[in-house]
Design a protein around this motif. Structure first.
Motif, PDB file in Angstrom:
ATOM      1  N   LEU A 167     -32.079 -64.318   9.723  1.00 47.17           N
ATOM      2  CA  LEU A 167     -31.992 -62.959   9.202  1.00 47.17           C
ATOM      3  C   LEU A 167     -31.333 -62.088  10.271  1.00 47.17           C
ATOM      4  O   LEU A 167     -31.847 -61.969  11.391  1.00 47.17           O
ATOM      5  N   ILE A 168     -30.184 -61.518   9.938  1.00 44.26           N
ATOM      6  CA  ILE A 168     -29.483 -60.607  10.833  1.00 44.26           C
ATOM      7  C   ILE A 168     -29.866 -59.176  10.459  1.00 44.26           C
ATOM      8  O   ILE A 168     -29.637 -58.738   9.322  1.00 44.26           O
ATOM      9  N   LYS A 169     -30.463 -58.460  11.399  1.00 46.10           N
ATOM     10  CA  LYS A 169     -30.886 -57.086  11.138  1.00 46.10           C
ATOM     11  C   LYS A 169     -29.743 -56.142  11.515  1.00 46.10           C
ATOM     12  O   LYS A 169     -29.657 -55.679  12.651  1.00 46.10           O
ATOM     13  N   SER A 170     -28.877 -55.865  10.562  1.00 44.92           N
ATOM     14  CA  SER A 170     -27.680 -55.078  10.856  1.00 44.92           C
ATOM     15  C   SER A 170     -27.979 -53.602  11.069  1.00 44.92           C
ATOM     16  O   SER A 170     -27.236 -52.911  11.773  1.00 44.92           O
ATOM     17  N   LYS A 171     -29.067 -53.109  10.477  1.00 47.65           N
ATOM     18  CA  LYS A 171     -29.511 -51.733  10.718  1.00 47.65           C
ATOM     19  C   LYS A 171     -31.029 -51.753  10.847  1.00 47.65           C
ATOM     20  O   LYS A 171     -31.728 -52.269   9.970  1.00 47.65           O
ATOM     21  N   THR A 172     -31.535 -51.194  11.949  1.00 48.40           N
ATOM     22  CA  THR A 172     -32.985 -51.176  12.180  1.00 48.40           C
ATOM     23  C   THR A 172     -33.475 -49.744  12.299  1.00 48.40           C
ATOM     24  O   THR A 172     -32.703 -48.813  12.542  1.00 48.40           O
ATOM     25  N   CYS A 173     -34.783 -49.582  12.155  1.00 46.46           N
ATOM     26  CA  CYS A 173     -35.396 -48.259  12.267  1.00 46.46           C
ATOM     27  C   CYS A 173     -35.266 -47.735  13.690  1.00 46.46           C
ATOM     28  O   CYS A 173     -35.411 -48.496  14.657  1.00 46.46           O
ATOM     29  N   LYS A 174     -35.017 -46.464  13.818  1.00 45.17           N
ATOM     30  CA  LYS A 174     -34.770 -45.864  15.126  1.00 45.17           C
ATOM     31  C   LYS A 174     -36.046 -45.470  15.851  1.00 45.17           C
ATOM     32  O   LYS A 174     -36.057 -45.320  17.065  1.00 45.17           O
ATOM     33  N   SER A 175     -37.132 -45.315  15.125  1.00 45.20           N
ATOM     34  CA  SER A 175     -38.380 -44.897  15.742  1.00 45.20           C
ATOM     35  C   SER A 175     -38.945 -46.006  16.619  1.00 45.20           C
ATOM     36  O   SER A 175     -38.906 -47.186  16.263  1.00 45.20           O
ATOM     37  N   ARG A 187     -25.179 -65.787   1.372  1.00 50.21           N
ATOM     38  CA  ARG A 187     -25.521 -64.591   2.136  1.00 50.21           C
ATOM     39  C   ARG A 187     -26.108 -63.562   1.175  1.00 50.21           C
ATOM     40  O   ARG A 187     -25.503 -63.243   0.142  1.00 50.21           O
ATOM     41  N   THR A 188     -27.285 -63.086   1.502  1.00 50.26           N
ATOM     42  CA  THR A 188     -27.986 -62.137   0.645  1.00 50.26           C
ATOM     43  C   THR A 188     -28.318 -60.886   1.444  1.00 50.26           C
ATOM     44  O   THR A 188     -28.872 -60.977   2.544  1.00 50.26           O
ATOM     45  N   TYR A 189     -27.988 -59.722   0.892  1.00 49.93           N
ATOM     46  CA  TYR A 189     -28.237 -58.451   1.565  1.00 49.93           C
ATOM     47  C   TYR A 189     -29.506 -57.807   1.000  1.00 49.93           C
ATOM     48  O   TYR A 189     -29.664 -57.706  -0.224  1.00 49.93           O
ATOM     49  N   GLY A 190     -30.391 -57.395   1.903  1.00 51.80           N
ATOM     50  CA  GLY A 190     -31.633 -56.753   1.482  1.00 51.80           C
ATOM     51  C   GLY A 190     -31.800 -55.401   2.149  1.00 51.80           C
ATOM     52  O   GLY A 190     -31.435 -55.217   3.311  1.00 51.80           O
ATOM     53  N   MET A 191     -32.351 -54.453   1.415  1.00 49.02           N
ATOM     54  CA  MET A 191     -32.538 -53.101   1.943  1.00 49.02           C
ATOM     55  C   MET A 191     -34.000 -52.679   1.837  1.00 49.02           C
ATOM     56  O   MET A 191     -34.616 -52.824   0.783  1.00 49.02           O
ATOM     57  N   THR A 192     -34.527 -52.174   2.938  1.00 54.65           N
ATOM     58  CA  THR A 192     -35.820 -51.481   2.920  1.00 54.65           C
ATOM     59  C   THR A 192     -35.483 -50.030   2.611  1.00 54.65           C
ATOM     60  O   THR A 192     -35.213 -49.234   3.516  1.00 54.65           O
ATOM     61  N   GLU A 193     -35.474 -49.711   1.324  1.00 50.61           N
ATOM     62  CA  GLU A 193     -34.792 -48.507   0.862  1.00 50.61           C
ATOM     63  C   GLU A 193     -35.356 -47.203   1.414  1.00 50.61           C
ATOM     64  O   GLU A 193     -34.606 -46.262   1.723  1.00 50.61           O
ATOM     65  N   ILE A 194     -36.677 -47.109   1.558  1.00 51.59           N
ATOM     66  CA  ILE A 194     -37.261 -45.871   2.081  1.00 51.59           C
ATOM     67  C   ILE A 194     -36.863 -45.670   3.540  1.00 51.59           C
ATOM     68  O   ILE A 194     -36.482 -44.582   3.963  1.00 51.59           O
ATOM     69  N   SER A 195     -36.928 -46.744   4.324  1.00 54.91           N
ATOM     70  CA  SER A 195     -36.523 -46.658   5.736  1.00 54.91           C
ATOM     71  C   SER A 195     -35.039 -46.376   5.865  1.00 54.91           C
ATOM     72  O   SER A 195     -34.605 -45.634   6.751  1.00 54.91           O
ATOM     73  N   TYR A 196     -34.231 -46.976   4.988  1.00 59.81           N
ATOM     74  CA  TYR A 196     -32.788 -46.767   5.039  1.00 59.81           C
ATOM     75  C   TYR A 196     -32.457 -45.290   4.831  1.00 59.81           C
ATOM     76  O   TYR A 196     -31.641 -44.712   5.569  1.00 59.81           O
ATOM     77  N   ILE A 197     -33.084 -44.688   3.847  1.00 61.03           N
ATOM     78  CA  ILE A 197     -32.837 -43.268   3.579  1.00 61.03           C
ATOM     79  C   ILE A 197     -33.348 -42.408   4.737  1.00 61.03           C
ATOM     80  O   ILE A 197     -32.695 -41.459   5.171  1.00 61.03           O
ATOM     81  N   LYS A 198     -34.510 -42.775   5.264  1.00 65.52           N
ATOM     82  CA  LYS A 198     -35.117 -42.003   6.357  1.00 65.52           C
ATOM     83  C   LYS A 198     -34.231 -41.983   7.594  1.00 65.52           C
ATOM     84  O   LYS A 198     -34.105 -40.961   8.277  1.00 65.52           O
ATOM     85  N   TYR A 199     -33.607 -43.135   7.893  1.00 71.08           N
ATOM     86  CA  TYR A 199     -32.793 -43.240   9.098  1.00 71.08           C
ATOM     87  C   TYR A 199     -31.293 -43.257   8.806  1.00 71.08           C
ATOM     88  O   TYR A 199     -30.497 -43.677   9.625  1.00 71.08           O
ATOM     89  N   LEU A 200     -30.917 -42.786   7.623  1.00 68.12           N
ATOM     90  CA  LEU A 200     -29.519 -42.804   7.206  1.00 68.12           C
ATOM     91  C   LEU A 200     -28.642 -42.005   8.163  1.00 68.12           C
ATOM     92  O   LEU A 200     -28.966 -40.884   8.560  1.00 68.12           O
ATOM     93  N   ASP A 201     -27.524 -42.599   8.535  1.00 68.63           N
ATOM     94  CA  ASP A 201     -26.523 -41.920   9.356  1.00 68.63           C
ATOM     95  C   ASP A 201     -25.620 -41.103   8.428  1.00 68.63           C
ATOM     96  O   ASP A 201     -24.671 -41.617   7.846  1.00 68.63           O
ATOM     97  N   TRP A 202     -25.927 -39.813   8.328  1.00 67.54           N
ATOM     98  CA  TRP A 202     -25.216 -38.958   7.377  1.00 67.54           C
ATOM     99  C   TRP A 202     -23.769 -38.708   7.804  1.00 67.54           C
ATOM    100  O   TRP A 202     -22.972 -38.177   7.027  1.00 67.54           O
TER     101      TRP A 202
END
Length: 376
Positions: free
Chosen positions: A222-230, A325-340
């Motif tokens: 599992l490649i974590k391409s975007k992780t939570c910043k906290s 290859r399957t892409y998965g999103m932790t959607e609440i965290s993604y929105i919380k840490y979204l790079d606007w």
């Protein structure tokens, strides 16, 4: 398909939800026990796959329910929580007559391996690379015990089951470290201080070991391409994808040796970070991992496979490898840490996402109730 019995125990969390969904997709009707000390309602129990569900406020209540449930055969228990796994392990002998549960072969032995210092020492002996690590007792340490600490460092509870994510801190010097230790002392007794090497990226392997079948399944990376910043959620992916090839990052022989040493049986995961082309071991989770949903959607349904082996049935080779290859999103965290600042990249991520941690068109109620209960 036949509705088969199984028990899923965990917090009111998407990890618990996706254990239920993974099993439900293969014909199971899980009995769900949700541990939540603050609520009497759970979005997880709204899944269409539930046979029965309970919301409890203590581990002792979980044990009482497990002892009173009746099935016509021995069934598997899946835990998605460190605290619950630790508790169940202390009652392994009592429960193992009625259930198959993750274990290291005797009461309390799984709990021992949850100690991060013991875990790291054996990981190093097995061949993993680990950062500088040091155990500190918060009631007996003095300033001299901190002299060899390398900065920046990360402080975390020695056992995840005895602390919380809020006890994690990154410290840049001795003064920050001392302040952090004073605060953490309110919640736990022992901590691990570890050199903090900023990762280039983070990875993990979600696996399954079955002792009798002599199978240690490592289906892919599992490649974590975007992780939570906290700092409280370090390593938790907001966006990740699976791939079949685990080299050059992970050596399966080292993983096999480590698991043979601790003799763990059940679903587990190992987390790593990569810095300057070197892979470092972070920790092993002796329970179902929260990123299970990405593997299930990749074609490897490990809860199903583990129970199939527990029941004495065989599994097929084509069920053991990631198909795509399957892409998965932790959607609440993604929105919380979204790079606007990069909206186009966000749109691309959403477009190619194959699965979400909570949302599912085929099992929509948990997603709806997640937001209803959040307002109370």
């Amino acid at each position: 398909m036949e509705n088969k019995d199984v028990v899923v125990v965990g917090g009111d969390h998407y990890n618990t939800l996706w254990v239920c969904r993974s099993l439900g997709l293969t014909g199971y009707k899980p009995t769900i026990i949700v541990l939540d000390q603050n609520k009497n309602k759970s979005f997880v129990q709204k899944t269409k796959y539930a046979k029965n569900s309970y919301v409890v406020t203590s581990c002792s209540a979980i044990l009482e329910i497990l002892l009173n449930l009746n099935f016509n055969k021995k069934v598997s228990i899946f835990s998605s929580s460190d605290k619950i796994s630790d508790f169940l392990d202390t009652h392994y002998t009592l429960l193992s007559t009625k259930y198959y549960l993750a274990n290291c072969n005797e009461d309390g032995s799984l709990s021992q391996w949850m100690d991060k210092m013991i875990m790291n020492e054996f990981a190093k002996k097995s061949g993993f690379k680990i950062p500088f690590s040091k155990e500190i007792s918060l009631y007996t340490y003095n300033s001299m015990d901190l002299e060899d600490v390398k900065y920046p460092c990360i402080v975390k509870p020695l056992k995840s089951s005895n602390g919380s994510k809020l006890d994690f801190n990154i410290c840049n010097n001795k003064n920050e470290l001392c302040d952090s230790l004073k605060k953490i002392k309110e919640n736990c007794c022992n901590v691990l201080i570890q050199e903090y090497l900023k990762p280039d990226f983070e990875i993990s392997i979600l696996c399954m070991r079955h002792r009798k079948s002599k199978i240690n399944l490592i289906p892919g990376l599992l490649i974590k391409s975007k992780t939570c910043k906290s700092v409280y959620n370090l390593g938790m992916p907001a966006y990740a994808y699976t791939q079949k090839e685990i080299k050059p990052y992970v050596d399966t022989k080292v993983v096999d040796h480590f698991l043979n040493e601790i003799d763990y049986e059940g679903l587990y995961s190992i987390e790593f970070f990569v810095t300057k082309d070197t892979t470092y071991f972070l920790e092993i989770n002796l329970r179902v991992d929260g990123d299970l949903f990405v593997y299930t959607q990749s074609g490897v349904n490990m809860p199903y496979l583990w129970d199939t082996l527990n029941q004495g049935d065989s599994i097929k080779d084509e069920q053991l490898d990631i198909k795509k290859r399957t892409y998965g999103m932790t959607e609440i965290s993604y929105i919380k840490y979204l790079d606007w600042k990069h909206p186009i990249e966000a749109i691309k991520d959403w477009w190619r996402t194959d699965c979400y941690s909570i949302f599912s068109w085929s099992d929509i109620k948990p997603f709806i109730y997640k937001f209803i209960y959040a307002t109370y």
